[in-house]
Design an enzyme around this catalytic site. Sequence first.
Site, short mmCIF file in Angstrom:
data_model
loop_
_atom_site.label_atom_id
_atom_site.label_comp_id
_atom_site.label_asym_id
_atom_site.label_seq_id
_atom_site.Cartn_x
_atom_site.Cartn_y
_atom_site.Cartn_z
N CYS A 85 0.88 -1.18 0.00
CA CYS A 85 0.00 0.00 0.00
C CYS A 85 0.91 1.23 0.00
O CYS A 85 1.62 1.47 0.98
CB CYS A 85 -0.90 -0.02 1.24
SG CYS A 85 -1.92 1.46 1.38
N CYS A 224 -5.03 6.23 -4.02
CA CYS A 224 -4.32 4.96 -3.94
C CYS A 224 -2.91 5.19 -4.48
O CYS A 224 -2.73 5.54 -5.66
CB CYS A 224 -5.06 3.90 -4.77
SG CYS A 224 -4.21 2.32 -4.83
N1 LIG Z 1 -6.44 -2.36 -1.87
C1 LIG Z 1 -5.07 -2.62 -2.25
C2 LIG Z 1 -4.09 -2.30 -1.17
C3 LIG Z 1 -4.06 -0.84 -0.75
C4 LIG Z 1 -3.47 0.11 -1.80
C5 LIG Z 1 -3.32 1.51 -1.23
N2 LIG Z 1 -4.50 2.24 -1.06
C6 LIG Z 1 -2.21 2.31 -1.85
O1 LIG Z 1 -2.11 3.50 -1.50
O2 LIG Z 1 -1.39 1.78 -2.59
C7 LIG Z 1 -4.91 -4.10 -2.65
O3 LIG Z 1 -5.69 -4.95 -2.20
O4 LIG Z 1 -3.98 -4.40 -3.40
#
Ligand SMILES: N[C@@H](CCC[C@H](N)C(=O)O)C(=O)O
Length: 286
Positions: A85, A224
């Site tokens: 993340c 993200c």
């Molecule tokens: N939901 C993603 C993991 C989290 C990603 C995050 N929000 C970021 O900032 O990179 C997954 O399940 O791969």
Amino acid sequence: MMDRVFYTKGHGTSNDFVILPDPDGELELTPALVAALCDRRRGIGGDGVLRVVRAAKHPSSVELAADAEWFMDYWNSDGSIAEMCGNGVRVFARYLVENGLATPGPAGLPVATRAGIMHAVVQGDIISVRMTTPRVYAASTATVGALTVPGIAVDCGNPHLVCGLHDGVALGGLDLTTAPVVDKALFGAGVNVEFVEPAGDLEGRDRHVTMRVHERGSGETMSCGTGALAVGAVALREAGLTSGSVAVDVLGGRLVITCDDEGAWWLAGPAVLVASGEVDVAALAL
Ligand SMILES: N[C@@H](CCC[C@H](N)C(=O)O)C(=O)O
């Protein structure tokens, strides 16, 4: 069973996390507890949980302990685990530094993740993270309602599908309350889906785009970091550039992706801690 758990709440461009200090890996963290903590009405609320544990004390990171003292044990809000993340690492680094648990050295602050060790550099409000090199590997599609959009699969340690909008389709009009339909054979472990449209020229940046994201395990989020990395990689590739910088506007602010002249990929943006307290674990179950 624990009665009370200490937490800090933080976010990076409104991608928000419940941070749980657990240096010795003693917390009985379960998918149900993570989902209850992330519940925005009955819990604290967050897109995910960041457990702060010594790398030597967690089975997923013990092999990285010689090079990174701390492991970011990341969980999505539905209780699933993800490899990486990007915003989480930025917020995690802020937590370590503000709590005197680490001091960034000349090469930055190493943070162990399930996708390897990332290095965070703190410059005032902005925290930059040296990420793994994004790997563009397949063409695919995502379907939202009646609309099917072509996309490009990118591995950023976790899986992404970057879909550029064309033909007058407005980013703001997409309904991302449910997950886009994707090729389950290609994305057997699920995928984070980014939708992108061009934004106006921005001084000092090679490309400028706007992105919305539907995250695996968390639904639509305001930002993200790994998604922005995937989008930045596709934008530079489409522009025929092997290095450069891309501004990625998300619902929660702006992230900047840079591929420098040495081929290192960076994610930069603000990261803040906003509250700390104690959770009554038994009350979460009521
Ligand atoms: N939901 C993603 C993991 C989290 C990603 C995050 N929000 C970021 O900032 O990179 C997954 O399940 O791969």
